[in-house]
Motif scaffolding. Structure first.
Motif, PDB file in Angstrom:
ATOM      1  N   GLN A 111     -36.055  12.123  44.651  1.00  0.00           N
ATOM      2  CA  GLN A 111     -36.951  11.529  43.663  1.00  0.00           C
ATOM      3  C   GLN A 111     -36.393  11.579  42.244  1.00  0.00           C
ATOM      4  OE1 GLN A 111     -41.220  11.706  43.999  1.00  0.00           O
ATOM      5  NE2 GLN A 111     -41.064  12.847  45.880  1.00  0.00           N
ATOM      6  N   PHE A 112     -35.228  12.193  42.055  1.00  0.00           N
ATOM      7  CA  PHE A 112     -34.544  12.017  40.779  1.00  0.00           C
ATOM      8  C   PHE A 112     -34.117  10.560  40.597  1.00  0.00           C
ATOM      9  CE2 PHE A 112     -33.743  16.687  40.896  1.00  0.00           C
ATOM     10  CZ  PHE A 112     -34.249  16.980  39.638  1.00  0.00           C
ATOM     11  N   ALA A 113     -33.932   9.844  41.702  1.00  0.00           N
ATOM     12  CA  ALA A 113     -33.485   8.450  41.633  1.00  0.00           C
ATOM     13  C   ALA A 113     -34.498   7.560  40.904  1.00  0.00           C
ATOM     14  CB  ALA A 113     -33.197   7.922  43.035  1.00  0.00           C
ATOM     15  N   PRO A 114     -35.786   7.545  41.303  1.00  0.00           N
ATOM     16  CA  PRO A 114     -36.725   6.706  40.545  1.00  0.00           C
ATOM     17  C   PRO A 114     -36.914   7.163  39.113  1.00  0.00           C
ATOM     18  CG  PRO A 114     -37.883   7.994  42.211  1.00  0.00           C
ATOM     19  CD  PRO A 114     -36.421   8.120  42.495  1.00  0.00           C
ATOM     20  N   ALA A 115     -36.767   8.467  38.844  1.00  0.00           N
ATOM     21  CA  ALA A 115     -36.846   8.925  37.456  1.00  0.00           C
ATOM     22  C   ALA A 115     -35.728   8.306  36.630  1.00  0.00           C
ATOM     23  CB  ALA A 115     -36.767  10.454  37.402  1.00  0.00           C
ATOM     24  N   MET A 116     -34.517   8.271  37.194  1.00  0.00           N
ATOM     25  CA  MET A 116     -33.394   7.642  36.503  1.00  0.00           C
ATOM     26  C   MET A 116     -33.601   6.141  36.373  1.00  0.00           C
ATOM     27  SD  MET A 116     -30.181   9.669  38.242  1.00  0.00           S
ATOM     28  CE  MET A 116     -29.028   8.522  37.493  1.00  0.00           C
ATOM     29  N   GLY A 117     -34.071   5.512  37.454  1.00  0.00           N
ATOM     30  CA  GLY A 117     -34.299   4.070  37.397  1.00  0.00           C
ATOM     31  C   GLY A 117     -35.345   3.689  36.380  1.00  0.00           C
ATOM     32  N   SER A 118     -36.414   4.483  36.303  1.00  0.00           N
ATOM     33  CA  SER A 118     -37.474   4.202  35.340  1.00  0.00           C
ATOM     34  C   SER A 118     -36.950   4.240  33.910  1.00  0.00           C
ATOM     35  CB  SER A 118     -38.609   5.223  35.515  1.00  0.00           C
ATOM     36  OG  SER A 118     -39.557   5.098  34.482  1.00  0.00           O
ATOM     37  N   TYR A 119     -36.113   5.240  33.605  1.00  0.00           N
ATOM     38  CA  TYR A 119     -35.640   5.376  32.223  1.00  0.00           C
ATOM     39  C   TYR A 119     -34.460   4.446  31.926  1.00  0.00           C
ATOM     40  CZ  TYR A 119     -33.821   7.389  27.931  1.00  0.00           C
ATOM     41  OH  TYR A 119     -33.367   7.556  26.654  1.00  0.00           O
ATOM     42  N   LEU A 120     -33.436   4.469  32.794  1.00  0.00           N
ATOM     43  CA  LEU A 120     -32.216   3.728  32.500  1.00  0.00           C
ATOM     44  C   LEU A 120     -32.392   2.223  32.628  1.00  0.00           C
ATOM     45  CD1 LEU A 120     -29.574   5.997  34.288  1.00  0.00           C
ATOM     46  CD2 LEU A 120     -30.155   5.930  31.851  1.00  0.00           C
ATOM     47  N   LEU A 121     -33.111   1.784  33.655  1.00  0.00           N
ATOM     48  CA  LEU A 121     -33.241   0.347  33.902  1.00  0.00           C
ATOM     49  C   LEU A 121     -34.511  -0.242  33.292  1.00  0.00           C
ATOM     50  CD1 LEU A 121     -32.000   0.137  37.602  1.00  0.00           C
ATOM     51  CD2 LEU A 121     -30.686  -0.018  35.483  1.00  0.00           C
ATOM     52  N   ALA A 122     -35.671   0.373  33.596  1.00  0.00           N
ATOM     53  CA  ALA A 122     -36.937  -0.208  33.129  1.00  0.00           C
ATOM     54  C   ALA A 122     -37.146  -0.025  31.637  1.00  0.00           C
ATOM     55  CB  ALA A 122     -38.101   0.422  33.902  1.00  0.00           C
ATOM     56  N   THR A 123     -36.610   1.059  31.056  1.00  0.00           N
ATOM     57  CA  THR A 123     -36.845   1.328  29.632  1.00  0.00           C
ATOM     58  C   THR A 123     -35.633   0.962  28.784  1.00  0.00           C
ATOM     59  OG1 THR A 123     -38.379   3.109  30.179  1.00  0.00           O
ATOM     60  CG2 THR A 123     -37.481   3.093  27.948  1.00  0.00           C
ATOM     61  N   ARG A 124     -34.484   1.581  29.032  1.00  0.00           N
ATOM     62  CA  ARG A 124     -33.334   1.383  28.157  1.00  0.00           C
ATOM     63  C   ARG A 124     -32.697   0.007  28.326  1.00  0.00           C
ATOM     64  NH1 ARG A 124     -33.305   4.406  23.978  1.00  0.00           N
ATOM     65  NH2 ARG A 124     -31.064   3.994  23.782  1.00  0.00           N
ATOM     66  N   LEU A 125     -32.316  -0.340  29.544  1.00  0.00           N
ATOM     67  CA  LEU A 125     -31.629  -1.612  29.763  1.00  0.00           C
ATOM     68  C   LEU A 125     -32.528  -2.796  29.428  1.00  0.00           C
ATOM     69  CD1 LEU A 125     -29.236  -3.294  30.883  1.00  0.00           C
ATOM     70  CD2 LEU A 125     -30.298  -3.092  33.136  1.00  0.00           C
ATOM     71  N   THR A 126     -33.718  -2.828  30.033  1.00  0.00           N
ATOM     72  CA  THR A 126     -34.618  -3.956  29.800  1.00  0.00           C
ATOM     73  C   THR A 126     -35.046  -4.026  28.343  1.00  0.00           C
ATOM     74  OG1 THR A 126     -35.425  -3.733  32.069  1.00  0.00           O
ATOM     75  CG2 THR A 126     -36.756  -5.052  30.560  1.00  0.00           C
ATOM     76  N   GLY A 127     -35.330  -2.875  27.730  1.00  0.00           N
ATOM     77  CA  GLY A 127     -35.733  -2.871  26.326  1.00  0.00           C
ATOM     78  C   GLY A 127     -34.641  -3.358  25.406  1.00  0.00           C
ATOM     79  N   ALA A 128     -33.392  -2.939  25.646  1.00  0.00           N
ATOM     80  CA  ALA A 128     -32.284  -3.357  24.788  1.00  0.00           C
ATOM     81  C   ALA A 128     -32.042  -4.862  24.889  1.00  0.00           C
ATOM     82  CB  ALA A 128     -31.021  -2.589  25.163  1.00  0.00           C
ATOM     83  N   LEU A 129     -32.065  -5.404  26.111  1.00  0.00           N
ATOM     84  CA  LEU A 129     -31.839  -6.843  26.274  1.00  0.00           C
ATOM     85  C   LEU A 129     -33.008  -7.658  25.718  1.00  0.00           C
ATOM     86  CD1 LEU A 129     -30.207  -6.872  29.820  1.00  0.00           C
ATOM     87  CD2 LEU A 129     -29.088  -7.139  27.602  1.00  0.00           C
ATOM     88  N   TYR A 130     -34.226  -7.133  25.836  1.00  0.00           N
ATOM     89  CA  TYR A 130     -35.382  -7.809  25.244  1.00  0.00           C
ATOM     90  C   TYR A 130     -35.278  -7.820  23.714  1.00  0.00           C
ATOM     91  CZ  TYR A 130     -40.223  -8.604  23.759  1.00  0.00           C
ATOM     92  OH  TYR A 130     -41.352  -9.086  23.142  1.00  0.00           O
ATOM     93  N   ASP A 131     -34.909  -6.690  23.118  1.00  0.00           N
ATOM     94  CA  ASP A 131     -34.767  -6.632  21.664  1.00  0.00           C
ATOM     95  C   ASP A 131     -33.689  -7.590  21.177  1.00  0.00           C
ATOM     96  OD1 ASP A 131     -36.764  -4.759  21.469  1.00  0.00           O
ATOM     97  OD2 ASP A 131     -35.407  -3.032  21.373  1.00  0.00           O
ATOM     98  N   ALA A 132     -32.592  -7.715  21.940  1.00  0.00           N
ATOM     99  CA  ALA A 132     -31.539  -8.652  21.558  1.00  0.00           C
ATOM    100  C   ALA A 132     -32.049 -10.088  21.595  1.00  0.00           C
ATOM    101  CB  ALA A 132     -30.335  -8.486  22.481  1.00  0.00           C
ATOM    102  N   ALA A 133     -32.849 -10.416  22.627  1.00  0.00           N
ATOM    103  CA  ALA A 133     -33.415 -11.765  22.707  1.00  0.00           C
ATOM    104  C   ALA A 133     -34.411 -12.008  21.576  1.00  0.00           C
ATOM    105  CB  ALA A 133     -34.084 -11.970  24.065  1.00  0.00           C
ATOM    106  N   ALA A 134     -35.225 -10.989  21.262  1.00  0.00           N
ATOM    107  CA  ALA A 134     -36.191 -11.136  20.162  1.00  0.00           C
ATOM    108  C   ALA A 134     -35.477 -11.355  18.835  1.00  0.00           C
ATOM    109  CB  ALA A 134     -37.082  -9.898  20.093  1.00  0.00           C
ATOM    110  N   ALA A 135     -34.379 -10.629  18.602  1.00  0.00           N
ATOM    111  CA  ALA A 135     -33.619 -10.814  17.367  1.00  0.00           C
ATOM    112  C   ALA A 135     -33.024 -12.219  17.298  1.00  0.00           C
ATOM    113  CB  ALA A 135     -32.519  -9.758  17.277  1.00  0.00           C
ATOM    114  N   ALA A 136     -32.579 -12.735  18.450  1.00  0.00           N
ATOM    115  CA  ALA A 136     -32.040 -14.092  18.475  1.00  0.00           C
ATOM    116  C   ALA A 136     -33.100 -15.131  18.161  1.00  0.00           C
ATOM    117  CB  ALA A 136     -31.417 -14.376  19.841  1.00  0.00           C
ATOM    118  N   HIS A 137     -34.374 -14.805  18.481  1.00  0.00           N
ATOM    119  CA  HIS A 137     -35.481 -15.712  18.165  1.00  0.00           C
ATOM    120  C   HIS A 137     -35.980 -15.526  16.733  1.00  0.00           C
ATOM    121  CE1 HIS A 137     -36.723 -17.701  22.031  1.00  0.00           C
ATOM    122  NE2 HIS A 137     -35.865 -16.794  22.503  1.00  0.00           N
ATOM    123  N   GLY A 138     -35.434 -14.561  16.019  1.00  0.00           N
ATOM    124  CA  GLY A 138     -35.829 -14.349  14.636  1.00  0.00           C
ATOM    125  C   GLY A 138     -36.985 -13.403  14.427  1.00  0.00           C
TER     126      GLY A 138
END
Length: 643
Positions: free
Chosen positions: A557-584
């Motif tokens: 169950q360390f696996a979903p903890a890592m997935g929740s933080y690394l993929l759902a929070t960090r990765l998705t959040g960073a790519l979303y912020d980059a898209a938002a910045a591109a939209h101004g």
């Protein structure tokens, strides 16, 4: 109903019957998934504590972290598993303590009755989220040990109730407390702890086969057991369907307060159906039938070898070779009880024919074409010379026919041994990716709706649909792989590979989805997310055994903890912020491309996970052949013992 107490019957008070434990565990699991209801009270915490969006998202991540930090609960369960009643009840009491401290502490802070800062809030959120893993560990491990040959059914049903828990408590919230989410926090701090403390009195491990589990008709030793599981499957399906319709009605028709109360009452009434599960099993106390077959009890998980003896009447010499590789010796009392049965002895002599003295096959790491053949599961010939004439033997499952890989020894690995196996890392990787992909959609559902042109708050129906589909996925992937394993010896990791491949397709479709298409995507993603929570625990028990199941399962169950933080929070959040910045707009992004890059990357990761699981399935075929063969032999021996 059952025979008299035989040589192996335990002395003293009998434990609570397995089906009562299973019914109580279903109700406990309905309190174990409250972390999924974070979005209900998150706005109240944000407003009362003056948090910004990043801070409230961090609180949600803290709840998820607590919900996946399970290694401590697993270690304590394994340390106390020799106490069949006190051990599980101790673990449940720890979960109740976390529930009270976490949710009650947050209520005190949010209501202004206690002062605290952001750091204290995060600690309380971790504690609140952690309550579920203590309940889940106890329910899953105890019932898998009680029903070792129906572990897929057990995991699927119990995980389905956990998946429905947030939906059930949300229904109660809308009926009795909405919009007062602060008071709802108080309820979460008291009600689940009180309910589970009472139900814990019915939870224990039963170290023998009960009379009600034995054959009622020739050739079908598990018919009564399977019918009870099917009833419970139907009950979960009805509750899930009811909750789905209720969520859609609340989203589109805005029912009155009395209508909401009626919907909540109907849900709770359906939930009371778990009380019918143990009906007709012989009362509250377990009625002794016979000892577990070798391979079902914790003591019998090690492989049978020529030097180590076989189950039920083979050579049980306590030689060094028989205990090599961490094999636990069978206790004298269990050996005497097992050998006292003439039917068990006959079954052991039948299994012992073949007489070749093979070396033990390496566990899991063995090559697909390794030496040893299926005789690694067979004991030596009878001491007197030639074995007795072979009795007619049913045909093996199709997967065990000529040309398929030979059976491997039944595994029994501790957590360190598990961490050295290729299969464990394949399962861990997909568990991380699969939960991360699904939580990337679930945790960002509100922003996803807005990005696709929907209104703020439009995610409520989508979250409910995801929750119900989550429960349905747990049901389906508990039942279907179990039937395939019993019937054909199909490796469970093969189903996990299929789930991963489907998740890659759904992620790809979500990257280009419209607002209308988001509804079926939420349902499909919920199904696939729930599938992981039935498949992974069952695979863990299959590939690594039951003796250390608590520690092994919670380590994964360390696996979903890592997935929740690394993929759902960090990765998705960073790519979303980059898209938002591109939209101004650095805060909010509106447009179909806002989450596109994130879901394309997640689709690629899911595809890689599918390849890893396919490799694990190929390498574990011999182990699953052994499990299928063991199930068949145990059912045959049980049929001989039945009246």
């Amino acid at each position: 109903m059952g025979g008299p107490r035989g040589a192996g019957a335990p002395r003293g008070p009998q434990p609570v019957a397995k089906w009562w434990t299973f019914a109580a565990s279903c109700a406990i699991q309905a309190c174990a998934g409250l972390g999924y209801s974070f979005s209900v009270y998150a706005p109240a915490i944000k407003e009362k504590m003056g948090l910004n969006q990043v801070e409230i998202a961090t609180v949600g991540s803290a709840v998820n972290l607590g919900g996946y930090f399970a290694i401590v609960s697993g270690a304590i369960y394994d340390a106390t598993k020799d106490m069949p009643s006190a051990g599980p009840r101790l673990v449940i009491s720890m979960g109740s303590l976390c529930c009270v401290c976490g949710y009650l502490g947050m209520w005190l802070m949010v209501s202004g009755r206690a002062k605290g800062g952001f750091a204290e809030l995060l600690m309380l959120a971790v504690c609140a989220g952690n309550m579920g893993v203590w309940y889940d560990t106890t329910a899953i491990v105890t019932n898998v040990r009680n029903f070792p040959r129906s572990r897929g059914y057990v995991v699927g049903i119990l995980k389905s109730f956990l998946g429905l828990s947030a939906s059930i408590y949300t229904t109660v919230y809308t009926a009795a407390f909405a919009p007062d989410a602060v008071t709802f926090l108080l309820v979460l701090g008291l009600a689940p702890a009180a309910i589970c403390s009472v139900l814990s009195l019915f939870v224990n491990y039963v170290p023998f086969v009960e009379a009600c589990e034995m054959a009622h008709t020739p050739g079908s030793p598990a018919v009564g057991t399977e019918r009870r599981f099917l009833y419970t499957y139907g009950l979960v399906a009805v509750i899930a369907g009811y909750q789905c319709l209720s969520a859609l009605a609340e989203a589109h028709d805005a029912p009155s307060q009395s209508a909401r109360a009626a919907l909540a009452a109907g849900c709770l009434l359906l939930l009371c159906g778990v009380g019918a599960i143990p009906r007709g099993t012989g009362g509250l106390r377990a009625v002794y039938g016979h000892e577990h077959a070798a391979g079902d009890a914790d003591e019998g998980l090690a492989p049978r070898t020529a030097s180590g003896g076989g189950g039920g009447g083979g050579d049980d010499r306590d030689s060094a070779g028989g205990r090599a590789g961490g094999e636990r010796a069978v206790s004298p009392r269990r050996r005497a009880a097992r050998d006292a049965s003439p039917a068990a002895a006959r079954a052991g002599r039948e299994r012992s024919r073949g007489g070749a003295d093979h070396e033990r096959l390496p566990l899991l790491m063995a090559a697909a074409g390794g030496a040893g053949g299926s005789a690694a599961l067979d004991g030596p010939a009878s001491a007197g010379g030639a074995p007795p004439p072979a009795a007619p033997h049913p045909s093996p499952p199709p997967s065990l026919a000529a040309g398929d890989p030979p059976a491997a020894p039944l595994p029994n690995l501790n957590t360190m041994d598990m961490a050295r196996s290729f299969e464990a890392w394949c399962v861990f990787a997909q568990f991380c990716v699969g939960t991360g992909v699904a939580l990337a959609m679930l945790n960002n559902m509100g922003q996803l709706v807005v990005a696709l042109g929907g209104p703020r708050g439009g995610q409520v129906a989508l979250v409910s649909l995801f929750s119900v589909a989550n429960a349905a996925g747990r049901l389906v992937m508990g039942y279907w792989p179990e039937k395939a394993l019993h019937g054909r010896g199909t490796p469970r990791p093969l189903f996990l590979a299929g789930v991963a491949a489907a998740m890659a397709l759904v992620s790809l479709a979500t990257a280009y989805a419209s607002l209308a298409a988001l509804y079926p995507m939420a349902v499909l993603m919920g199904l696939l997310f729930g599938s992981h929570w039935s498949l992974v625990p069952a695979i863990c028990s299959d590939l690594f055994g039951l003796a250390h199941f608590g520690s092994n399962y919670t380590a994964l169950q360390f696996a979903p903890a890592m997935g929740s933080y690394l993929l759902a929070t960090r990765l998705t959040g960073a790519l979303y912020d980059a898209a938002a910045a591109a939209h101004g707009d650095p805060r909010d992004c509106v447009g179909p491309d806002c989450f596109r890059a994130a879901f394309l990357v997640l689709a690629a990761l899911a595809l890689a996970g599918a390849a890893a699981c396919a490799a694990a399935a190929a390498r574990s075929r011999r182990v699953y052949a052994a499990i299928a063969r063991h199930m068949r032999e145990a059912e045959e021996a049980e049929a001989r013992l039945s009246p």
